[in-house]
Design a protein around this motif. Sequence first.
Motif, PDB file in Angstrom:
ATOM      1  N   GLU A 169       0.830  -1.204   0.000  1.00 41.23           N
ATOM      2  CA  GLU A 169       0.000   0.000   0.000  1.00 41.23           C
ATOM      3  C   GLU A 169       0.867   1.258   0.000  1.00 41.23           C
ATOM      4  OE1 GLU A 169      -2.484  -0.391   3.391  1.00 41.23           O
ATOM      5  OE2 GLU A 169      -3.659  -2.059   2.566  1.00 41.23           O
ATOM      6  N   TYR A 170       1.972   1.213   0.742  1.00 45.26           N
ATOM      7  CA  TYR A 170       2.847   2.382   0.813  1.00 45.26           C
ATOM      8  C   TYR A 170       3.544   2.627  -0.523  1.00 45.26           C
ATOM      9  CZ  TYR A 170       6.506   5.526   2.460  1.00 45.26           C
ATOM     10  OH  TYR A 170       7.339   6.601   2.628  1.00 45.26           O
ATOM     11  N   VAL A 171       4.028   1.565  -1.163  1.00 40.67           N
ATOM     12  CA  VAL A 171       4.683   1.706  -2.466  1.00 40.67           C
ATOM     13  C   VAL A 171       3.711   2.283  -3.491  1.00 40.67           C
ATOM     14  CG1 VAL A 171       5.636   0.405  -4.413  1.00 40.67           C
ATOM     15  CG2 VAL A 171       6.415  -0.079  -2.091  1.00 40.67           C
ATOM     16  N   ALA A 172       2.483   1.779  -3.490  1.00 42.22           N
ATOM     17  CA  ALA A 172       1.484   2.302  -4.422  1.00 42.22           C
ATOM     18  C   ALA A 172       1.171   3.767  -4.134  1.00 42.22           C
ATOM     19  CB  ALA A 172       0.208   1.468  -4.343  1.00 42.22           C
ATOM     20  N   GLU A 173       1.172   4.142  -2.854  1.00 46.46           N
ATOM     21  CA  GLU A 173       0.866   5.524  -2.473  1.00 46.46           C
ATOM     22  C   GLU A 173       1.933   6.489  -2.978  1.00 46.46           C
ATOM     23  OE1 GLU A 173      -0.991   8.828  -0.864  1.00 46.46           O
ATOM     24  OE2 GLU A 173      -1.763   6.781  -1.107  1.00 46.46           O
ATOM     25  N   VAL A 174       3.210   6.138  -2.802  1.00 48.36           N
ATOM     26  CA  VAL A 174       4.278   7.066  -3.187  1.00 48.36           C
ATOM     27  C   VAL A 174       4.521   7.064  -4.692  1.00 48.36           C
ATOM     28  CG1 VAL A 174       5.398   6.839  -0.948  1.00 48.36           C
ATOM     29  CG2 VAL A 174       6.108   5.341  -2.819  1.00 48.36           C
ATOM     30  N   MET A 175       3.946   6.101  -5.414  1.00 44.37           N
ATOM     31  CA  MET A 175       4.122   6.048  -6.868  1.00 44.37           C
ATOM     32  C   MET A 175       2.801   6.183  -7.605  1.00 44.37           C
ATOM     33  SD  MET A 175       7.142   3.512  -8.033  1.00 44.37           S
ATOM     34  CE  MET A 175       8.864   3.919  -7.715  1.00 44.37           C
ATOM     35  N   SER A 176       1.867   6.908  -7.023  1.00 48.52           N
ATOM     36  CA  SER A 176       0.542   7.055  -7.631  1.00 48.52           C
ATOM     37  C   SER A 176       0.385   8.347  -8.415  1.00 48.52           C
ATOM     38  CB  SER A 176      -0.548   6.977  -6.549  1.00 48.52           C
ATOM     39  OG  SER A 176      -0.633   5.675  -6.029  1.00 48.52           O
ATOM     40  N   GLY A 177       1.473   9.021  -8.716  1.00 49.42           N
ATOM     41  CA  GLY A 177       1.389  10.215  -9.534  1.00 49.42           C
ATOM     42  C   GLY A 177       1.348  11.486  -8.718  1.00 49.42           C
TER      43      GLY A 177
END
Length: 297
Positions: A169-177
């Motif tokens: 979830e954290y990786v997706a958050e920081v790489m969500s644009g």
Amino acid sequence: MVENKQARYVVAAWEPAIEAIFQQHPSAKLAYTGRLDINDKTRDGFYVQKRLSSPFATLRALLEVADPSQDPVFVCSFQPPDSESISAVDLRTPKYSPTSRSDRSLSPGRLLDDKNLRHYLLRLRIWFGDPSKSLHYLEIEDAHYEVRYRDKCAEVSTTLKQKAALLAEYVAEVMSGLTQERDCSMPSVHLHLADIMMELRSNIIGLGFVKCGGALERALLYKVLADRAGLPCALARACSARAWCEVAVPEPDPEESDVEQNYPAGLLRANYVVDLTQCPGRLLPIGGVDAKLICNI
């Protein structure tokens, strides 16, 4: 050596020699085999080319060119340019030297300081604590460590699953644009990477600089952070843009609930695919329908 297929049948030590080289150079192993297992730990200086090319280029050769018009090259660099040790920001004291033979091609002075990557590690330290001091920590490289009881196995499994899901979830958050739309389509990712390369005047990009990432960028960030957070994680890459991560979680056989079982940590195998794109945080059993969709099998 890797491309000389005939020598494999003539020289008995050919395969062990290649494996020994790959153990010291995970970047080359991923490029040639398309996979890093849970025991293949990334280190400072780990790099991946956005577009697969042949022959495999060393980081030193890529740094000599450093042309922003070329395809991006992602570099994992936790070490500050003016520091000799990364243990201060690492979750675990590294078992290798930052200036080991496999990483001598990395020249920190020629790379921008990747403060974002170190910030990600500090966040994980706050959330996960120090893995080496945790009762829940499972040391993958120690083959003598065993989870002897079923309740302990369930405890470790639950902890690993929670950490793996939280990290996803954290990786997706920081790489969500960088926009409210959180558009991470392939054109948006390519445009974002082009902007970074033009600003840096180089195609060598620190992984922490990427804020809009697709499957490849997210899988790379997940792998390098998982290695330092004590999560048994494997990285697979099928083509230039398709990559995913797998985690190993020890689970007892439900049909043998009354039988005491031992689980040597060194024999763990990846059994869950981590969803980093569709519904970040899901752990999908390998071989299942949803897992095959993530892997595009």
